[in-house]
Design a protein around this motif. Structure first.
Motif, PDB file in Angstrom:
ATOM      1  N   GLY A 212     -50.059  41.236  62.717  1.00 42.01           N
ATOM      2  CA  GLY A 212     -50.591  42.350  62.774  1.00 42.01           C
ATOM      3  C   GLY A 212     -50.505  43.094  61.503  1.00 42.01           C
ATOM      4  N   LEU A 213     -51.448  43.999  61.405  1.00 45.43           N
ATOM      5  CA  LEU A 213     -51.410  44.940  59.929  1.00 45.43           C
ATOM      6  C   LEU A 213     -50.294  45.657  59.744  1.00 45.43           C
ATOM      7  CD1 LEU A 213     -53.525  45.356  57.845  1.00 45.43           C
ATOM      8  CD2 LEU A 213     -54.613  47.372  59.291  1.00 45.43           C
ATOM      9  N   ALA A 214     -49.993  45.539  58.660  1.00 43.00           N
ATOM     10  CA  ALA A 214     -48.754  46.372  58.165  1.00 43.00           C
ATOM     11  C   ALA A 214     -47.449  45.938  58.440  1.00 43.00           C
ATOM     12  CB  ALA A 214     -49.145  47.853  58.230  1.00 43.00           C
TER      13      ALA A 214
ATOM     14  N   VAL B 254     -43.306  47.012  63.583  1.00 46.59           N
ATOM     15  CA  VAL B 254     -44.322  47.365  64.277  1.00 46.59           C
ATOM     16  C   VAL B 254     -44.379  47.153  65.680  1.00 46.59           C
ATOM     17  CG1 VAL B 254     -46.949  47.581  64.738  1.00 46.59           C
ATOM     18  CG2 VAL B 254     -46.195  47.511  62.436  1.00 46.59           C
ATOM     19  N   GLY B 255     -44.179  48.362  66.506  1.00 45.16           N
ATOM     20  CA  GLY B 255     -44.107  48.372  68.009  1.00 45.16           C
ATOM     21  C   GLY B 255     -42.709  48.521  68.345  1.00 45.16           C
ATOM     22  N   HIS B 256     -41.670  48.484  67.664  1.00 44.93           N
ATOM     23  CA  HIS B 256     -40.315  48.601  68.004  1.00 44.93           C
ATOM     24  C   HIS B 256     -39.834  50.170  67.796  1.00 44.93           C
ATOM     25  CE1 HIS B 256     -39.589  44.293  68.572  1.00 44.93           C
ATOM     26  NE2 HIS B 256     -40.521  43.987  67.538  1.00 44.93           N
TER      27      HIS B 256
ATOM     28  N   SER C  96     -51.478  53.585  68.669  1.00 42.12           N
ATOM     29  CA  SER C  96     -51.471  53.100  67.243  1.00 42.12           C
ATOM     30  C   SER C  96     -50.789  51.713  66.994  1.00 42.12           C
ATOM     31  CB  SER C  96     -50.463  54.120  66.529  1.00 42.12           C
ATOM     32  OG  SER C  96     -51.351  55.343  66.296  1.00 42.12           O
ATOM     33  N   ALA C  97     -49.761  51.616  67.556  1.00 41.08           N
ATOM     34  CA  ALA C  97     -48.956  50.183  67.676  1.00 41.08           C
ATOM     35  C   ALA C  97     -49.946  49.023  68.281  1.00 41.08           C
ATOM     36  CB  ALA C  97     -47.866  50.197  68.298  1.00 41.08           C
ATOM     37  N   ARG C  98     -50.431  49.436  69.261  1.00 38.79           N
ATOM     38  CA  ARG C  98     -51.462  48.504  69.708  1.00 38.79           C
ATOM     39  C   ARG C  98     -52.724  47.998  68.788  1.00 38.79           C
ATOM     40  NH1 ARG C  98     -55.986  49.881  74.486  1.00 38.79           N
ATOM     41  NH2 ARG C  98     -56.331  47.731  75.012  1.00 38.79           N
ATOM     42  N   LEU C  99     -53.002  49.108  68.136  1.00 40.16           N
ATOM     43  CA  LEU C  99     -54.138  48.827  67.070  1.00 40.16           C
ATOM     44  C   LEU C  99     -54.090  48.044  65.958  1.00 40.16           C
ATOM     45  CD1 LEU C  99     -57.107  49.246  66.152  1.00 40.16           C
ATOM     46  CD2 LEU C  99     -56.100  51.420  65.214  1.00 40.16           C
ATOM     47  N   LEU C 100     -52.779  48.333  65.507  1.00 37.37           N
ATOM     48  CA  LEU C 100     -52.104  47.579  64.291  1.00 37.37           C
ATOM     49  C   LEU C 100     -51.861  46.030  64.624  1.00 37.37           C
ATOM     50  CD1 LEU C 100     -49.822  50.087  62.644  1.00 37.37           C
ATOM     51  CD2 LEU C 100     -52.206  49.457  62.009  1.00 37.37           C
TER      52      LEU C 100
ATOM     53  N   VAL D  97     -42.056  50.662  58.186  1.00 39.17           N
ATOM     54  CA  VAL D  97     -43.251  50.356  58.220  1.00 39.17           C
ATOM     55  C   VAL D  97     -44.193  50.861  57.078  1.00 39.17           C
ATOM     56  CG1 VAL D  97     -45.669  49.826  59.059  1.00 39.17           C
ATOM     57  CG2 VAL D  97     -43.419  49.386  60.549  1.00 39.17           C
ATOM     58  N   LEU D  98     -43.657  52.372  57.205  1.00 40.34           N
ATOM     59  CA  LEU D  98     -44.394  53.527  56.486  1.00 40.34           C
ATOM     60  C   LEU D  98     -43.253  54.002  55.239  1.00 40.34           C
ATOM     61  CD1 LEU D  98     -45.836  55.679  59.098  1.00 40.34           C
ATOM     62  CD2 LEU D  98     -46.994  53.503  58.032  1.00 40.34           C
TER      63      LEU D  98
END
Length: 332
Positions: free
Chosen positions: A90-92, A98-100, A75-79, A279-280
């Motif tokens: 990256g998105l959002a 994102v990724g952390h 999911s992190a990769r996709l964003l 992020v969310l």
């Protein structure tokens, strides 16, 4: 543990997909590997670009709402691969989070062959795999300077494979006889312990390294903390202590340090109240892109010693209810 032909054990193909199909609003697209989420001129998600891994063609599927549930690393990769002029990092990912905060479970296992059951007539016990659980108990022994705890899962490895075969010395008929004699007494215990979340543990993407479908690969940066290692050692000692009260041959395979997450990775697209550190929002909705939701383990801010699956399912249903309500209000 992978399911059964009468759906008496829960699995997504057996229990969830049939319910989705009967609605008439469900399409399952196989061999479709998401490359990136595309946005419109307002910065909202409007389509997913994917590669058909059989034909190697790139296609798109459009949607008014997109829910990502690819697992924590993917999911992190996709964003992160979904870059655009409006979302250059990256998105959002305006927060850069994102990724952390990648984390999950650390664990270990000890096997034993009980003397009193050796030589018994073998029978198929695989139907009872992983039906015993020892809940967290280390917090009951007084104050500890180690945060978190562990639970024990018993015999989650199937009986059918003789786990002792590569550990018992010998060869030929006598070796096989010894393996068969020991097998009915098989007992295995595995610990699953909390791993703490730290900003520096993360997933990134490398534009210079592509997978077979031309998509930048994820790169994992991770180190267990001192707390993680202390918890791992304490859990190991606890398993060995319990086994010391039983009679039989013990096969510890503890190693010198923890490894892996037991496929329970969480934390790379975390939810939270502070936009600078998450992020969310609490409904798994991306703050930067209101029609984007992420409902897998990547939304977790922390992890306990327990398996994350039921929490992921609960959060997904909560997000679905929220999406329904927001659509009724015209917000989505």
């Amino acid at each position: 543990m992978d399911g059964c032909d009468v759906a008496s054990i829960f699995s997504t193909p057996d229990c969830l997909l049939p319910k989705a199909r009967v609605t008439g609003n469900f399409t399952l697209r196989e061999n479709a590997l998401a490359r990136e989420i595309l946005v419109d001129n307002k910065g909202l998600a409007h389509a997913v670009s994917f590669v058909d891994t059989e034909t190697r063609t790139e296609q798109q599927v459009k949607a008014g709402i997109i829910v990502v549930c690819c697992s924590t690393v993917e999911s992190a990769r996709l964003l992160l691969n979904s870059r655009s002029p409006r979302h250059p990092g990256g998105l959002a990912n305006s927060s850069g989070v994102v990724g952390h905060y990648l984390h999950g479970h650390l664990g270990n296992s000890v096997s034993m062959y009980l003397d009193e059951l050796q030589g018994k007539k073998p029978f198929n016990q695989d139907g009872a795999t992983d039906h015993v659980y020892i809940p967290r108990y280390n917090h009951l022994s007084g104050k500890s300077n180690v945060a978190g705890g562990w639970g024990m899962q018993v015999n989650y490895q199937s009986y059918m494979f003789p786990q002792n075969a590569h550990r018992v010395p010998g060869y030929g008929a006598s070796f096989k006889q010894q393996v068969r004699k020991m097998q009915p007494g098989y007992l295995q215990m595995g610990s699953f312990a909390k791993v703490t979340a730290h900003q520096q543990n993360c997933v990134t993407v490398d534009p210079g390294r592509l997978d077979a479908n031309g998509i930048p690969i994820p790169v994992v940066h991770f180190r267990f903390s001192d707390n993680d290692r202390a918890l791992w050692q304490a859990a190991n000692q606890s398993m060995l202590e319990m086994f010391s009260h039983l009679k039989g041959k013990v096969f510890p395979s503890l190693g010198k340090a923890p490894s892996g997450f037991a496929s329970h990775e969480v934390g790379t697209v975390r939810m939270g109240k502070d936009p600078r550190a998450s992020v969310l929002n609490s409904y798994c909705q991306a703050r930067d892109v209101k029609n984007l939701f992420v409902t897998d383990g990547s939304c977790f801010t922390t992890s306990s010693e327990k398996n994350p699956t039921l929490t992921i399912m609960a959060l997904s249903m909560r997000a679905a209810d929220y999406i329904r309500d927001q659509r009724r209000k015209g917000e989505l």
